[in-house]
Scaffold this motif. Structure first.
Motif, PDB file in Angstrom:
ATOM      1  N   GLY A  85       1.409  15.156  54.703  1.00 17.61           N
ATOM      2  CA  GLY A  85       2.511  14.265  54.383  1.00 17.61           C
ATOM      3  C   GLY A  85       2.509  13.715  52.970  1.00 17.61           C
ATOM      4  O   GLY A  85       3.525  13.186  52.518  1.00 17.61           O
ATOM      5  N   ASP A  86       1.397  13.818  52.266  1.00 12.30           N
ATOM      6  CA  ASP A  86       1.348  13.313  50.890  1.00 12.30           C
ATOM      7  C   ASP A  86       2.177  14.196  49.964  1.00 12.30           C
ATOM      8  O   ASP A  86       2.285  15.406  50.155  1.00 12.30           O
ATOM      9  N   VAL A  87       2.750  13.554  48.939  1.00 14.22           N
ATOM     10  CA  VAL A  87       3.545  14.262  47.934  1.00 14.22           C
ATOM     11  C   VAL A  87       2.806  14.196  46.606  1.00 14.22           C
ATOM     12  O   VAL A  87       2.488  13.104  46.122  1.00 14.22           O
ATOM     13  N   ILE A  88       2.509  15.356  46.041  1.00 12.67           N
ATOM     14  CA  ILE A  88       1.784  15.453  44.772  1.00 12.67           C
ATOM     15  C   ILE A  88       2.746  15.979  43.719  1.00 12.67           C
ATOM     16  O   ILE A  88       3.451  16.965  43.948  1.00 12.67           O
ATOM     17  N   GLU A  89       2.773  15.316  42.575  1.00 13.78           N
ATOM     18  CA  GLU A  89       3.601  15.761  41.462  1.00 13.78           C
ATOM     19  C   GLU A  89       2.697  16.193  40.315  1.00 13.78           C
ATOM     20  O   GLU A  89       1.684  15.557  40.039  1.00 13.78           O
ATOM     21  N   LEU A  90       3.071  17.266  39.670  1.00 10.27           N
ATOM     22  CA  LEU A  90       2.360  17.801  38.513  1.00 10.27           C
ATOM     23  C   LEU A  90       3.290  17.691  37.316  1.00 10.27           C
ATOM     24  O   LEU A  90       4.430  18.163  37.360  1.00 10.27           O
ATOM     25  N   PHE A  91       2.802  17.046  36.261  1.00 14.46           N
ATOM     26  CA  PHE A  91       3.556  16.881  35.021  1.00 14.46           C
ATOM     27  C   PHE A  91       2.803  17.604  33.910  1.00 14.46           C
ATOM     28  O   PHE A  91       1.599  17.389  33.737  1.00 14.46           O
ATOM     29  N   VAL A  92       3.512  18.440  33.157  1.00  7.58           N
ATOM     30  CA  VAL A  92       2.890  19.184  32.066  1.00  7.58           C
ATOM     31  C   VAL A  92       3.768  19.073  30.825  1.00  7.58           C
ATOM     32  O   VAL A  92       4.974  19.257  30.897  1.00  7.58           O
ATOM     33  N   ASP A  93       3.118  18.768  29.710  1.00 10.29           N
ATOM     34  CA  ASP A  93       3.796  18.748  28.416  1.00 10.29           C
ATOM     35  C   ASP A  93       3.024  19.688  27.500  1.00 10.29           C
ATOM     36  O   ASP A  93       1.975  19.327  26.968  1.00 10.29           O
ATOM     37  N   PHE A  94       3.528  20.900  27.357  1.00 16.14           N
ATOM     38  CA  PHE A  94       2.832  21.889  26.543  1.00 16.14           C
ATOM     39  C   PHE A  94       2.865  21.533  25.057  1.00 16.14           C
ATOM     40  O   PHE A  94       1.978  21.929  24.312  1.00 16.14           O
ATOM     41  N   ASP A  95       3.856  20.794  24.633  1.00 11.96           N
ATOM     42  CA  ASP A  95       3.951  20.429  23.223  1.00 11.96           C
ATOM     43  C   ASP A  95       2.845  19.452  22.818  1.00 11.96           C
ATOM     44  O   ASP A  95       2.322  19.526  21.719  1.00 11.96           O
ATOM     45  N   SER A  96       2.471  18.546  23.733  1.00 12.08           N
ATOM     46  CA  SER A  96       1.391  17.594  23.429  1.00 12.08           C
ATOM     47  C   SER A  96       0.058  18.022  24.036  1.00 12.08           C
ATOM     48  O   SER A  96      -0.974  17.420  23.767  1.00 12.08           O
ATOM     49  N   GLY A  97       0.075  19.053  24.885  1.00 11.51           N
ATOM     50  CA  GLY A  97      -1.156  19.534  25.501  1.00 11.51           C
ATOM     51  C   GLY A  97      -1.672  18.628  26.607  1.00 11.51           C
ATOM     52  O   GLY A  97      -2.874  18.572  26.850  1.00 11.51           O
ATOM     53  N   LYS A  98      -0.776  17.938  27.319  1.00 14.90           N
ATOM     54  CA  LYS A  98      -1.199  17.001  28.366  1.00 14.90           C
ATOM     55  C   LYS A  98      -0.700  17.446  29.737  1.00 14.90           C
ATOM     56  O   LYS A  98       0.380  18.012  29.873  1.00 14.90           O
TER      57      LYS A  98
END
Length: 107
Positions: A85-98
């Protein structure tokens, strides 16, 4: 489950819901450098464990990051242990490398 989408620039966001999770079953969410491999299905079946130099993953059942390097190490605590039931979000910023994750909309 294994999803494949190739991205290399800009900002991206993905959302995953754990419909059913049994503790200790090795649920990992993250990124893999695809130019290192010809057969992504082999990588998916390995659960990314045998490819530590190319995988950047959050082990949601352990609440730890999978550290990349010369050997496999389940690194420092990163977040909560996730379950059904948990919701996991993945955030990626390739321009800043984060890259970052949130669980149930909490960082």
């Amino acid at each position: 489950a294994f999803g494949a989408q190739e991205v290399s620039t800009a900002k991206h966001h993905w959302t995953f819901k754990l419909v059913q999770a049994n503790g200790g079953n090795g649920v990992r969410i993250g990124l893999l450098r695809t130019n290192d491999f010809k057969d992504l299905q082999t990588v998916a079946k390995s659960n990314f464990v045998t490819f530590p130099k190319s995988a950047y993953t959050y082990c949601v059942d352990l609440g730890r990051l999978l550290e990349h390097g010369n050997k496999l190490e389940f690194g420092k605590d990163y977040g909560i242990r996730c379950g059904s039931g948990d919701v996991i979000e993945l955030f990626v910023d390739f321009d800043s490398g984060k890259m970052s994750f949130s669980v149930n909309q909490k960082d």
